[in-house]
Design a protein around this motif. Structure first.
Motif, PDB file in Angstrom:
ATOM      1  N   VAL A   1       0.841  -1.206   0.000  1.00  0.00           N
ATOM      2  CA  VAL A   1       0.000   0.000   0.000  1.00  0.00           C
ATOM      3  C   VAL A   1       0.873   1.251   0.000  1.00  0.00           C
ATOM      4  O   VAL A   1       0.650   2.193  -0.767  1.00  0.00           O
ATOM      5  N   ARG A   2       1.893   1.267   0.873  1.00  0.00           N
ATOM      6  CA  ARG A   2       2.769   2.443   0.921  1.00  0.00           C
ATOM      7  C   ARG A   2       3.527   2.622  -0.384  1.00  0.00           C
ATOM      8  O   ARG A   2       3.721   3.750  -0.850  1.00  0.00           O
ATOM      9  N   ASN A   3       3.949   1.524  -0.975  1.00  0.00           N
ATOM     10  CA  ASN A   3       4.689   1.614  -2.233  1.00  0.00           C
ATOM     11  C   ASN A   3       3.804   2.204  -3.334  1.00  0.00           C
ATOM     12  O   ASN A   3       4.236   3.083  -4.094  1.00  0.00           O
ATOM     13  N   GLN A   4       2.554   1.739  -3.429  1.00  0.00           N
ATOM     14  CA  GLN A   4       1.647   2.276  -4.447  1.00  0.00           C
ATOM     15  C   GLN A   4       1.360   3.752  -4.188  1.00  0.00           C
ATOM     16  O   GLN A   4       1.285   4.557  -5.125  1.00  0.00           O
ATOM     17  N   ALA A   5       1.197   4.121  -2.891  1.00  0.00           N
ATOM     18  CA  ALA A   5       0.950   5.533  -2.573  1.00  0.00           C
ATOM     19  C   ALA A   5       2.147   6.395  -2.948  1.00  0.00           C
ATOM     20  O   ALA A   5       2.001   7.500  -3.495  1.00  0.00           O
ATOM     21  N   ARG A   6       3.360   5.904  -2.668  1.00  0.00           N
ATOM     22  CA  ARG A   6       4.550   6.680  -3.028  1.00  0.00           C
ATOM     23  C   ARG A   6       4.702   6.779  -4.544  1.00  0.00           C
ATOM     24  O   ARG A   6       5.096   7.823  -5.081  1.00  0.00           O
ATOM     25  N   GLU A   7       4.429   5.673  -5.245  1.00  0.00           N
ATOM     26  CA  GLU A   7       4.508   5.712  -6.707  1.00  0.00           C
ATOM     27  C   GLU A   7       3.496   6.711  -7.275  1.00  0.00           C
ATOM     28  O   GLU A   7       3.776   7.406  -8.259  1.00  0.00           O
ATOM     29  N   LEU A   8       2.317   6.783  -6.660  1.00  0.00           N
ATOM     30  CA  LEU A   8       1.321   7.764  -7.106  1.00  0.00           C
ATOM     31  C   LEU A   8       1.835   9.175  -6.873  1.00  0.00           C
ATOM     32  O   LEU A   8       1.668  10.060  -7.726  1.00  0.00           O
ATOM     33  N   THR A   9       2.481   9.422  -5.718  1.00  0.00           N
ATOM     34  CA  THR A   9       3.054  10.739  -5.445  1.00  0.00           C
ATOM     35  C   THR A   9       4.125  11.096  -6.461  1.00  0.00           C
ATOM     36  O   THR A   9       4.190  12.227  -6.966  1.00  0.00           O
ATOM     37  N   ILE A  10       4.983  10.117  -6.793  1.00  0.00           N
ATOM     38  CA  ILE A  10       6.043  10.358  -7.778  1.00  0.00           C
ATOM     39  C   ILE A  10       5.444  10.670  -9.147  1.00  0.00           C
ATOM     40  O   ILE A  10       5.892  11.574  -9.863  1.00  0.00           O
ATOM     41  N   ALA A  11       4.398   9.903  -9.534  1.00  0.00           N
ATOM     42  CA  ALA A  11       3.765  10.144 -10.832  1.00  0.00           C
ATOM     43  C   ALA A  11       3.160  11.546 -10.894  1.00  0.00           C
ATOM     44  O   ALA A  11       3.255  12.242 -11.909  1.00  0.00           O
ATOM     45  N   LEU A  12       2.534  11.984  -9.780  1.00  0.00           N
ATOM     46  CA  LEU A  12       1.980  13.341  -9.742  1.00  0.00           C
ATOM     47  C   LEU A  12       3.074  14.382  -9.913  1.00  0.00           C
ATOM     48  O   LEU A  12       2.938  15.350 -10.669  1.00  0.00           O
ATOM     49  N   SER A  13       4.173  14.197  -9.193  1.00  0.00           N
ATOM     50  CA  SER A  13       5.277  15.153  -9.273  1.00  0.00           C
ATOM     51  C   SER A  13       5.874  15.185 -10.685  1.00  0.00           C
ATOM     52  O   SER A  13       6.191  16.261 -11.218  1.00  0.00           O
ATOM     53  N   GLU A  14       6.037  14.007 -11.307  1.00  0.00           N
ATOM     54  CA  GLU A  14       6.593  13.966 -12.656  1.00  0.00           C
ATOM     55  C   GLU A  14       5.653  14.632 -13.658  1.00  0.00           C
ATOM     56  O   GLU A  14       6.096  15.358 -14.565  1.00  0.00           O
ATOM     57  N   ALA A  15       4.348  14.392 -13.489  1.00  0.00           N
ATOM     58  CA  ALA A  15       3.391  15.027 -14.394  1.00  0.00           C
ATOM     59  C   ALA A  15       3.426  16.542 -14.240  1.00  0.00           C
ATOM     60  O   ALA A  15       3.396  17.295 -15.228  1.00  0.00           O
ATOM     61  N   GLU A  16       3.509  16.995 -12.983  1.00  0.00           N
ATOM     62  CA  GLU A  16       3.549  18.441 -12.755  1.00  0.00           C
ATOM     63  C   GLU A  16       4.834  19.045 -13.322  1.00  0.00           C
ATOM     64  O   GLU A  16       4.817  20.104 -13.951  1.00  0.00           O
ATOM     65  N   SER A  17       5.975  18.349 -13.129  1.00  0.00           N
ATOM     66  CA  SER A  17       7.237  18.853 -13.664  1.00  0.00           C
ATOM     67  C   SER A  17       7.196  18.927 -15.190  1.00  0.00           C
ATOM     68  O   SER A  17       7.666  19.896 -15.797  1.00  0.00           O
ATOM     69  N   SER A  18       6.635  17.896 -15.837  1.00  0.00           N
ATOM     70  CA  SER A  18       6.549  17.899 -17.299  1.00  0.00           C
ATOM     71  C   SER A  18       5.634  19.020 -17.785  1.00  0.00           C
ATOM     72  O   SER A  18       5.911  19.686 -18.786  1.00  0.00           O
ATOM     73  N   GLU A  19       4.535  19.245 -17.056  1.00  0.00           N
ATOM     74  CA  GLU A  19       3.625  20.332 -17.446  1.00  0.00           C
ATOM     75  C   GLU A  19       4.340  21.681 -17.356  1.00  0.00           C
ATOM     76  O   GLU A  19       4.254  22.511 -18.276  1.00  0.00           O
ATOM     77  N   ARG A  20       5.055  21.920 -16.246  1.00  0.00           N
ATOM     78  CA  ARG A  20       5.757  23.189 -16.092  1.00  0.00           C
ATOM     79  C   ARG A  20       6.869  23.323 -17.139  1.00  0.00           C
ATOM     80  O   ARG A  20       7.112  24.410 -17.678  1.00  0.00           O
ATOM     81  N   GLY A  21       7.560  22.207 -17.414  1.00  0.00           N
ATOM     82  CA  GLY A  21       8.602  22.260 -18.435  1.00  0.00           C
ATOM     83  C   GLY A  21       8.038  22.612 -19.804  1.00  0.00           C
ATOM     84  O   GLY A  21       8.608  23.413 -20.556  1.00  0.00           O
ATOM     85  N   PHE A  22       6.894  22.028 -20.151  1.00  0.00           N
ATOM     86  CA  PHE A  22       6.272  22.333 -21.445  1.00  0.00           C
ATOM     87  C   PHE A  22       5.786  23.778 -21.484  1.00  0.00           C
ATOM     88  O   PHE A  22       5.898  24.460 -22.510  1.00  0.00           O
ATOM     89  N   LEU A  23       5.270  24.275 -20.350  1.00  0.00           N
ATOM     90  CA  LEU A  23       4.805  25.660 -20.307  1.00  0.00           C
ATOM     91  C   LEU A  23       5.970  26.627 -20.492  1.00  0.00           C
ATOM     92  O   LEU A  23       5.836  27.645 -21.177  1.00  0.00           O
ATOM     93  N   LEU A  24       7.100  26.319 -19.888  1.00  0.00           N
ATOM     94  CA  LEU A  24       8.237  27.241 -19.952  1.00  0.00           C
ATOM     95  C   LEU A  24       8.975  27.164 -21.288  1.00  0.00           C
ATOM     96  O   LEU A  24       9.470  28.184 -21.797  1.00  0.00           O
ATOM     97  N   THR A  25       9.081  25.958 -21.870  1.00  0.00           N
ATOM     98  CA  THR A  25       9.919  25.792 -23.065  1.00  0.00           C
ATOM     99  C   THR A  25       9.133  25.491 -24.325  1.00  0.00           C
ATOM    100  O   THR A  25       9.672  25.616 -25.433  1.00  0.00           O
ATOM    101  N   ARG A  26       7.879  25.050 -24.173  1.00  0.00           N
ATOM    102  CA  ARG A  26       7.045  24.603 -25.298  1.00  0.00           C
ATOM    103  C   ARG A  26       7.703  23.446 -26.064  1.00  0.00           C
ATOM    104  O   ARG A  26       7.443  23.246 -27.242  1.00  0.00           O
ATOM    105  N   ASP A  27       8.538  22.745 -25.362  1.00  0.00           N
ATOM    106  CA  ASP A  27       9.223  21.598 -25.969  1.00  0.00           C
ATOM    107  C   ASP A  27       8.295  20.386 -25.909  1.00  0.00           C
ATOM    108  O   ASP A  27       7.845  19.960 -24.844  1.00  0.00           O
ATOM    109  N   GLN A  28       8.007  19.810 -27.092  1.00  0.00           N
ATOM    110  CA  GLN A  28       7.065  18.710 -27.169  1.00  0.00           C
ATOM    111  C   GLN A  28       7.564  17.446 -26.446  1.00  0.00           C
ATOM    112  O   GLN A  28       6.784  16.556 -26.134  1.00  0.00           O
TER     113      GLN A  28
END
Length: 470
Positions: A59-86
């Motif tokens: 359960v903890r592993n799945q919760a942590r993986e979900l947290t990591i996925a959220l952080s990666e999605a947010e980082s990719s969104e901010r990166g695309f907003l700043l650079t418009r790199d596909q």
């Protein structure tokens, strides 16, 4: 009692003795069976406890993986907003898909727990809201509507959603830990009762067996006719003691072999972890060669160096005889040697290490190695630009108050006056977080002759440290 005359027993006395003897044997067998039953229940409790630990870990592993996925999605969104790199869209989509998978896994794992299931539904709603907000932002950027995208981000709704999700996930994990702790307490309580029952049953069986043995001895003494029979009994007893001694020696030798096997397995596990992380470092290096963006190359190089430092810490870890601790001097010398032999910026830089033989836990040894790797890597990167030569001195010793203190001193270019000593870069943040695990705070000081001195007191390491190795 010695009997010189003929022995005769009355039928009623003989029958009574046989009845008592049979009853004692029956009671002894019943007590042994009771002890065996209690042992089986104890083993079942241990198995249940292991299953609870595995369930909580999943359960903890799945919760942590979900947290990591959220952080990666947010980082990719901010990166695309700043650079418009596909190229940022691919990790964003992968992370978004991973969040759905993690939520399904969490739901299936905790479906028997209504309270946790309700939390997962709340988390799923928050994830959906945050995902929708990120998808809207990306859609606006792709439509060249940057003003609307920035306005959407400046509302702060996304950050509030992320903070709320992190808080809910943290509460979710804390609840799982508390439930595991309570279940373990119940199992430990029942285990104590079962162990007590086993000891009592075995003690009763031993007592009855002892009584039967005493009675048999009395009968043997009453039937003994000569010293030869006593000598024979002594020889049998001596042979039995010899057999028991030999069996104990064999058991001790077997236990030693098992200990050596476990030690080898632990060392192999650490080596395998180090090799796996080294493979990740190599993959980052390959991606670094293929990247054309200097900013991305710098980020990949920093990530590669840190992964390599963690890999080095695992490969170089050598546990002590108790399989739980390691000597800081041997471990850190090996880590420093590995950095000197693999870092591309260290060819013109001399590294000197002086470490006290402080014994630390295996877990904290790895963290300490990562901290040393981060400080030395930062010094190589910033203190010696353009192939400049110099020296980096790394020490671990106790200060005047007996607190273990890690110091990294270089004679490089130092920090410009415009830069504060407490930098907020990623490397400084990592050093601060690692130091905080030991209750310390890094202290930066400009040297009068040039260079920088970083001192990190480690008071918390004393909670798991022992005296210096003799």
């Amino acid at each position: 009692m010695n009997i010189t005359g003929p022995i005769s027993y009355r039928p009623d006395v003989t029958s009574r003795r046989r009845l008592l003897h049979g009853l004692a044997v029956f009671v002894s067998l019943a007590l042994v069976m009771l002890a065996a039953l209690a042992a089986l229940i104890l083993v079942e409790g241990i198995n249940r406890q292991i299953n609870d630990v595995l369930h909580t870990y999943e359960v903890r592993n799945q919760a942590r993986e979900l947290t990591i996925a959220l952080s990666e999605a947010e980082s990719s969104e901010r990166g695309f907003l700043l650079t418009r790199d596909q190229t940022y869209l691919e990790p964003y989509r992968r992370s978004a898909a991973s969040m759905g998978t993690r939520l399904l896994s969490l739901t299936s794992i905790i479906q028997d727990d209504p309270a946790q299931a309700a939390r997962v539904r709340s988390i799923a709603a928050g994830v959906a809201a945050r995902t929708e907000e990120m998808a809207r932002t990306i859609e606006l950027v792709e439509a060249q509507r940057m003003g609307e995208a920035r306005t959407l981000i400046e509302t702060g709704e996304g950050e509030r959603l992320m903070d709320s999700l992190r808080s809910m996930l943290g509460q979710f994990i804390t609840e799982e830990n508390q439930k595991l702790f309570e279940r373990n307490q119940q199992i430990d309580e029942s285990r104590r009762w079962l162990v007590g029952a086993i000891i009592a049953a075995l003690a009763g069986a031993v007592l009855l067996a002892y009584m039967l043995f005493i009675r048999a001895q009395r009968e043997m003494r009453s039937l003994a006719r000569s010293k030869d029979q006593l000598a024979s009994e002594n020889e049998v007893l001596e042979a039995h003691v010899l057999d028991r001694t030999q069996a104990l020696e064999e058991a001790r030798a077997h236990a030693e072999r098992e200990r050596q096997r476990v030690e080898a397995l632990l060392q192999d596990a650490n080596h395998r972890i180090g090799n796996s992380l080294a493979t990740v470092s190599s993959l980052l290096g390959l991606q670094l060669l293929r990247s054309k963006s200097e900013e991305v190359r710098a980020a990949l190089e920093a990530a590669r160096s840190r992964v390599h430092a963690i890999a080095s810490a695992h490969r170089r870890l050598r546990l002590g005889d108790d399989l739980e601790t390691a000597s800081a001097d041997e471990f850190l010398e090996a880590v420093l040697e590995d950095i000197a032999s693999t870092a591309t910026d260290a060819k013109a830089v001399s590294m000197v290490g002086r470490f006290e033989p402080i014994v630390v836990s295996a877990r904290d040894a790895t963290t300490l190695g990562i901290l040393v790797g981060e400080l030395v890597t930062n010094a190589l990167k910033h203190a010696f630009p353009d192939g400049r030569s110099g020296t980096i001195e790394v020490t671990l010793n106790r200060d005047a108050s007996g607190v273990p203190t890690l110091s990294v001193v270089d004679d490089g270019v130092g920090l410009a006056e415009a830069h504060g000593l407490d930098e907020s870069g990623l490397g400084s943040v990592i050093v601060k977080q690692l130091a905080s695990q030991f209750g310390g705070q890094p202290q930066y000081e400009r040297r009068a002759k040039g260079g920088l001195s970083v001192s990190v007191p480690l008071p918390g390491i004393e909670a798991v440290s022992h005296t210096a190795v003799e």
